[in-house]
Design a protein around this motif. Structure first.
Motif, PDB file in Angstrom:
ATOM      1  N   GLY A 475       0.817  -1.214   0.000  1.00  0.00           N
ATOM      2  CA  GLY A 475       0.000   0.000   0.000  1.00  0.00           C
ATOM      3  C   GLY A 475       0.847   1.258   0.000  1.00  0.00           C
ATOM      4  O   GLY A 475       0.515   2.251  -0.660  1.00  0.00           O
ATOM      5  N   GLN A 476       1.964   1.241   0.734  1.00  0.00           N
ATOM      6  CA  GLN A 476       2.857   2.400   0.746  1.00  0.00           C
ATOM      7  C   GLN A 476       3.506   2.592  -0.619  1.00  0.00           C
ATOM      8  O   GLN A 476       3.675   3.722  -1.089  1.00  0.00           O
ATOM      9  CB  GLN A 476       3.927   2.213   1.825  1.00  0.00           C
ATOM     10  N   ARG A 477       3.851   1.471  -1.277  1.00  0.00           N
ATOM     11  CA  ARG A 477       4.410   1.559  -2.626  1.00  0.00           C
ATOM     12  C   ARG A 477       3.424   2.213  -3.582  1.00  0.00           C
ATOM     13  O   ARG A 477       3.793   3.059  -4.392  1.00  0.00           O
ATOM     14  CB  ARG A 477       4.775   0.156  -3.131  1.00  0.00           C
ATOM     15  N   GLN A 478       2.155   1.805  -3.490  1.00  0.00           N
ATOM     16  CA  GLN A 478       1.140   2.374  -4.366  1.00  0.00           C
ATOM     17  C   GLN A 478       0.981   3.870  -4.126  1.00  0.00           C
ATOM     18  O   GLN A 478       0.894   4.668  -5.074  1.00  0.00           O
ATOM     19  CB  GLN A 478      -0.204   1.670  -4.163  1.00  0.00           C
ATOM     20  N   ARG A 479       0.976   4.269  -2.867  1.00  0.00           N
ATOM     21  CA  ARG A 479       0.803   5.696  -2.567  1.00  0.00           C
ATOM     22  C   ARG A 479       2.004   6.520  -3.022  1.00  0.00           C
ATOM     23  O   ARG A 479       1.841   7.646  -3.515  1.00  0.00           O
ATOM     24  CB  ARG A 479       0.541   5.873  -1.072  1.00  0.00           C
ATOM     25  N   LEU A 480       3.202   5.990  -2.871  1.00  0.00           N
ATOM     26  CA  LEU A 480       4.387   6.707  -3.362  1.00  0.00           C
ATOM     27  C   LEU A 480       4.368   6.818  -4.882  1.00  0.00           C
ATOM     28  O   LEU A 480       4.775   7.838  -5.441  1.00  0.00           O
ATOM     29  CB  LEU A 480       5.665   5.999  -2.891  1.00  0.00           C
ATOM     30  N   ALA A 481       3.893   5.774  -5.552  1.00  0.00           N
ATOM     31  CA  ALA A 481       3.795   5.822  -7.013  1.00  0.00           C
ATOM     32  C   ALA A 481       2.757   6.852  -7.448  1.00  0.00           C
ATOM     33  O   ALA A 481       2.951   7.566  -8.447  1.00  0.00           O
ATOM     34  CB  ALA A 481       3.438   4.442  -7.559  1.00  0.00           C
ATOM     35  N   ILE A 482       1.655   6.951  -6.714  1.00  0.00           N
ATOM     36  CA  ILE A 482       0.642   7.961  -7.027  1.00  0.00           C
ATOM     37  C   ILE A 482       1.207   9.355  -6.784  1.00  0.00           C
ATOM     38  O   ILE A 482       1.003  10.284  -7.585  1.00  0.00           O
ATOM     39  CB  ILE A 482      -0.630   7.717  -6.187  1.00  0.00           C
ATOM     40  N   ALA A 483       1.939   9.531  -5.677  1.00  0.00           N
ATOM     41  CA  ALA A 483       2.576  10.825  -5.400  1.00  0.00           C
ATOM     42  C   ALA A 483       3.563  11.189  -6.500  1.00  0.00           C
ATOM     43  O   ALA A 483       3.671  12.360  -6.891  1.00  0.00           O
ATOM     44  CB  ALA A 483       3.282  10.774  -4.044  1.00  0.00           C
ATOM     45  N   ARG A 484       4.278  10.220  -7.012  1.00  0.00           N
ATOM     46  CA  ARG A 484       5.226  10.470  -8.112  1.00  0.00           C
ATOM     47  C   ARG A 484       4.496  10.992  -9.340  1.00  0.00           C
ATOM     48  O   ARG A 484       4.975  11.908 -10.014  1.00  0.00           O
ATOM     49  CB  ARG A 484       5.982   9.176  -8.441  1.00  0.00           C
ATOM     50  N   ALA A 485       3.321  10.429  -9.638  1.00  0.00           N
ATOM     51  CA  ALA A 485       2.536  10.901 -10.775  1.00  0.00           C
ATOM     52  C   ALA A 485       2.011  12.316 -10.534  1.00  0.00           C
ATOM     53  O   ALA A 485       1.971  13.142 -11.451  1.00  0.00           O
ATOM     54  CB  ALA A 485       1.383   9.947 -11.051  1.00  0.00           C
ATOM     55  N   VAL A 486       1.627  12.622  -9.301  1.00  0.00           N
ATOM     56  CA  VAL A 486       1.129  13.960  -8.974  1.00  0.00           C
ATOM     57  C   VAL A 486       2.237  14.997  -9.125  1.00  0.00           C
ATOM     58  O   VAL A 486       2.012  16.099  -9.643  1.00  0.00           O
ATOM     59  CB  VAL A 486       0.549  13.977  -7.542  1.00  0.00           C
ATOM     60  N   VAL A 487       3.457  14.654  -8.688  1.00  0.00           N
ATOM     61  CA  VAL A 487       4.598  15.574  -8.840  1.00  0.00           C
ATOM     62  C   VAL A 487       4.847  15.880 -10.312  1.00  0.00           C
ATOM     63  O   VAL A 487       5.209  16.997 -10.681  1.00  0.00           O
ATOM     64  CB  VAL A 487       5.862  14.964  -8.186  1.00  0.00           C
ATOM     65  N   HIS A 488       4.620  14.902 -11.161  1.00  0.00           N
ATOM     66  CA  HIS A 488       4.849  15.051 -12.607  1.00  0.00           C
ATOM     67  C   HIS A 488       3.932  16.104 -13.228  1.00  0.00           C
ATOM     68  O   HIS A 488       4.266  16.717 -14.234  1.00  0.00           O
ATOM     69  CB  HIS A 488       4.647  13.692 -13.281  1.00  0.00           C
ATOM     70  N   GLU A 489       2.756  16.314 -12.624  1.00  0.00           N
ATOM     71  CA  GLU A 489       1.769  17.290 -13.096  1.00  0.00           C
ATOM     72  C   GLU A 489       1.401  17.097 -14.570  1.00  0.00           C
ATOM     73  O   GLU A 489       1.528  18.007 -15.394  1.00  0.00           O
ATOM     74  CB  GLU A 489       2.270  18.726 -12.879  1.00  0.00           C
ATOM     75  N   PRO A 490       0.933  15.909 -14.954  1.00  0.00           N
ATOM     76  CA  PRO A 490       0.582  15.656 -16.353  1.00  0.00           C
ATOM     77  C   PRO A 490      -0.812  16.168 -16.689  1.00  0.00           C
ATOM     78  O   PRO A 490      -1.583  16.549 -15.799  1.00  0.00           O
ATOM     79  CB  PRO A 490       0.646  14.132 -16.440  1.00  0.00           C
ATOM     80  N   GLU A 491      -1.113  16.142 -17.964  1.00  0.00           N
ATOM     81  CA  GLU A 491      -2.469  16.484 -18.415  1.00  0.00           C
ATOM     82  C   GLU A 491      -3.383  15.260 -18.385  1.00  0.00           C
ATOM     83  O   GLU A 491      -4.605  15.392 -18.357  1.00  0.00           O
ATOM     84  CB  GLU A 491      -2.436  17.065 -19.836  1.00  0.00           C
ATOM     85  N   ILE A 492      -2.781  14.070 -18.444  1.00  0.00           N
ATOM     86  CA  ILE A 492      -3.553  12.821 -18.447  1.00  0.00           C
ATOM     87  C   ILE A 492      -3.018  11.910 -17.354  1.00  0.00           C
ATOM     88  O   ILE A 492      -1.827  11.574 -17.339  1.00  0.00           O
ATOM     89  CB  ILE A 492      -3.453  12.107 -19.814  1.00  0.00           C
ATOM     90  N   TYR A 493      -3.889  11.500 -16.431  1.00  0.00           N
ATOM     91  CA  TYR A 493      -3.517  10.559 -15.376  1.00  0.00           C
ATOM     92  C   TYR A 493      -4.059   9.183 -15.747  1.00  0.00           C
ATOM     93  O   TYR A 493      -5.241   9.043 -16.080  1.00  0.00           O
ATOM     94  CB  TYR A 493      -4.105  10.977 -14.030  1.00  0.00           C
ATOM     95  N   LEU A 494      -3.182   8.176 -15.676  1.00  0.00           N
ATOM     96  CA  LEU A 494      -3.575   6.799 -15.950  1.00  0.00           C
ATOM     97  C   LEU A 494      -3.330   5.970 -14.691  1.00  0.00           C
ATOM     98  O   LEU A 494      -2.181   5.794 -14.271  1.00  0.00           O
ATOM     99  CB  LEU A 494      -2.760   6.227 -17.116  1.00  0.00           C
ATOM    100  N   PHE A 495      -4.389   5.472 -14.087  1.00  0.00           N
ATOM    101  CA  PHE A 495      -4.282   4.650 -12.882  1.00  0.00           C
ATOM    102  C   PHE A 495      -4.715   3.225 -13.223  1.00  0.00           C
ATOM    103  O   PHE A 495      -5.894   2.974 -13.452  1.00  0.00           O
ATOM    104  CB  PHE A 495      -5.167   5.213 -11.765  1.00  0.00           C
ATOM    105  N   ASP A 496      -3.735   2.328 -13.269  1.00  0.00           N
ATOM    106  CA  ASP A 496      -4.022   0.936 -13.634  1.00  0.00           C
ATOM    107  C   ASP A 496      -4.167   0.103 -12.373  1.00  0.00           C
ATOM    108  O   ASP A 496      -3.196  -0.465 -11.868  1.00  0.00           O
ATOM    109  CB  ASP A 496      -2.892   0.398 -14.526  1.00  0.00           C
ATOM    110  N   ASP A 497      -5.386   0.025 -11.865  1.00  0.00           N
ATOM    111  CA  ASP A 497      -5.677  -0.728 -10.638  1.00  0.00           C
ATOM    112  C   ASP A 497      -4.709  -0.324  -9.526  1.00  0.00           C
ATOM    113  O   ASP A 497      -4.121  -1.165  -8.838  1.00  0.00           O
ATOM    114  CB  ASP A 497      -5.583  -2.233 -10.916  1.00  0.00           C
ATOM    115  N   SER A 498      -4.550   1.008  -9.363  1.00  0.00           N
ATOM    116  CA  SER A 498      -3.523   1.550  -8.473  1.00  0.00           C
ATOM    117  C   SER A 498      -3.996   1.750  -7.043  1.00  0.00           C
ATOM    118  O   SER A 498      -3.240   2.279  -6.217  1.00  0.00           O
ATOM    119  CB  SER A 498      -3.047   2.899  -9.024  1.00  0.00           C
TER     120      SER A 498
END
Length: 578
Positions: A475-498
């Motif tokens: 669960g901590q790995r998943q949350r850190l990966a989500i935080a990494r995507a948020v830092v990236h600030e993309p226009e499109i977020y893709l969450f694959d069963d995250s």
């Protein structure tokens, strides 16, 4: 393949190679000159008792020896530097090529094989180059020079070379011919060992949970024994080679002393000339022996070079466009038009005529049974695979026409199995945006509901993360990966069963915080948990690789039986209607 690889990657080092050749030539000529000087000392100094001649010629020998040492050291220095540079460049080329591979090419070769090709295989080619520059360059010069100078000492005695050298060549050729297929098998066995080790280390928890230590030990033992058997066969041939070479060398020395002794006794050959001839014979056979040592390495290096070139020559399915298209006003609108995807050799496509639109400011969810193609569909957007039919469009531009760097900047992907790199929390979060400040990292962690546990870790943002994130929970790995995507600030977020490893409370809090952060972005969520996607603006139902329904939760509950079955397998009728 070996010659091609060396020619291509040694081209930038032609100047250093010229130094190696010149220095090896000088030091070999000096080595060949010493026996002649020694013969002169014996014949003209020792026998006649001419101390002055002995001193003068001895001084000349010291000077020649000094030149030999200087040139030898210089040749080894430039040769070693060139060989190490070759290894560095080939490793870099293999790494760069593998980075361009899609999941299809990685699956074709296998991760263990790619690791072996970039490490052990390159090392074998590098070692061959090193031994060539430090030994093999001198061997032919010494062999040819030795034959010429041996003929100069005595032509009649030189006829022994017509027997010794061909005999040595025949023995070496016969042994090398049997070693080459064994080296090919050896590299394949090394790949297998790496594969088994990788599986057992990665799956150690499963192994222990099912008490399969003995079974896995037997499996590793079988692979290890296979490698041992091949290595033993190679070792036997190598062990046979050097005694055979020494046998020829010693028999030749005996023959020279036998026939040369009769010539000396008859007065037709000076003692110094016999000594010089014997030295030249040894030098000739030693040069052949050095070449023999090289020939032992060549078959294995050739097999390794073939594997390296195979990797470098593989064209990835996912290629950057020759002329990248531009995007005007970036909005992040994602569209799929009649998308089809088929694995190579598969009888049926995984995805059939998929058409959908994900708008900015909306959450689009994809749900379906296991094997319905959800992850494959989402992998088409960042081009982990390329669609085999139809098109994936971002703001009206086919992703295949976009520069990979531009596409990557538009997309923030959180894969089904989030991967963290060895380093720190901060280095992982900055993976997508290196210039992010600490405040921005903490903000992303807060959105991902990871701030509390990171703050409790020793060092906070500087806390160590092991390779793969094995020192934190799923669960901590998943949350850190989500935080990494948020830092990236993309226009499109893709969450694959995250969100699968999160409890319901954390899942709800994270999605609420994420909704505020991604209010203007396009969000595409793949999920198995109905609670995660029930409030999405649009839910797409996949079944057997086809879109069978689209709509909101309420609409699908009323109109689509597939979606209704999925929901009721997780919620009661009252919970689903709430």
């Amino acid at each position: 393949m070996l010659i091609r690889l060396l020619r291509e990657y040694l081209r930038p080092y032609r100047r250093d190679l010229s130094f190696v050749i010149v220095l090896q030539l000088v030091q070999t000529l000096a080595t060949l000159y010493l026996p002649t000087l020694n013969a002169d000392i014996i014949d003209n100094g020792v026998i006649s008792g001419n101390i002055g001649y002995i001193m003068r010629t001895g001084g000349l020998m010291l000077a020649v020896t000094f030149v030999q040492i200087i040139c030898s050291v210089g040749a080894v220095y430039f040769g070693a530097r060139t060989a190490m540079s070759l290894g560095r460049d080939v490793r870099q080329a293999v790494f760069t090529k593998v980075q361009q591979f899609s999941a299809r090419e990685v699956g074709h070769f296998g991760a263990p094989s790619l690791i072996t090709r970039g490490t052990n295989d390159v090392q074998q080619v590098q070692m061959l180059a090193l031994m060539t520059f430090t030994m093999m360059v001198a061997a032919p010069i010494m062999c040819v020079g030795g034959i010429i100078l041996a003929l100069r000492q005595d032509v009649q005695l030189s006829s022994l070379l017509l027997v010794a050298v061909p005999a040595l060549g025949i023995i070496v050729t016969a042994i090398i011919a049997r070693m080459r297929p064994l080296f090919r098998q050896m590299q394949a066995r090394i790949d297998e060992i790496a594969r088994v080790l990788r599986e057992q280390i990665s799956g150690v928890r499963v192994i222990r949970a099912f008490v399969k230590e003995n079974q896995e030990r037997d499996r590793f033992s079988a692979s290890n024994t296979d490698l041992f058997a091949v290595s033993l066969g190679t070792g036997k041939l190598m062990a046979l080679m050097f005694p055979a070479v020494m046998l020829v060398l010693n028999l030749s020395s005996i023959a020279v002393l036998w026939f040369g002794g009769h010539l000396v006794a008859s007065g037709s050959m000076p003692v110094g000339a016999l000594t010089a001839f014997l030295t030249y014979l040894l030098q000739i056979l030693m040069s052949v022996m050095m070449a023999t040592f090289m020939f032992v390495m060549v078959p294995r290096a050739e097999v390794c070079a073939e594997r390296i070139v195979e990797t470098l020559d593989t064209e990835p399915d996912v290629r950057p466009p020759e002329h990248a298209a531009g995007i005007g006003a970036v909005r992040g609108r994602l569209e799929m038009r009649d998308v089809e995807f088929r694995y190579p050799g598969a009888a049926q496509p995984v995805l059939h005529a998929i058409s959908l639109v994900a708008e900015p400011g909306q959450v689009t969810a994809i749900i379906g049974g296991t094997g319905s193609g959800k992850s494959t569909l989402i992998d088409l957007v960042p081009r982990l695979f390329d669609a085999t039919g139809g098109a994936v469009l971002v703001d009206g531009v086919d992703v295949r026409d976009l520069d990979p760097a531009v596409l990557s900047g538009l997309i923030g992907l959180v894969p089904q199995r989030p991967y963290l790199f060895s380093g720190t929390v901060a280095s992982n979060l900055r993976y997508g945006r290196p210039d992010a400040t600490d405040a921005e990292l903490w903000h992303a962690l807060e959105i991902a509901q990871a701030r509390d546990f990171v703050a409790q870790m020793q060092g906070g943002l500087d806390a160590a993360i092991a390779q793969g994130g094995t020192n934190v929970s799923g669960g901590q790995r998943q949350r850190l990966a989500i935080a990494r995507a948020v830092v990236h600030e993309p226009e499109i977020y893709l969450f694959d069963d995250s969100f699968s490893a999160l409890d319901y409370a954390t899942d709800a809090a994270l999605r609420a915080a994420l909704a505020r952060e991604t209010a203007t972005a396009t969000v595409l969520i793949v999920a198995q948990r109905v609670a995660t996607i029930r409030n999405a603006d649009k839910i797409i139902v996949l079944e057997a690789g086809r879109v069978v329904a689209q709509g909101t939760h309420g609409e699908l509950m009323a109109t689509d039986q597939t979606y209704r079955e999925i929901v009721l397998s997780q919620l009661t009728e009252q919970e689903a209607a709430a």
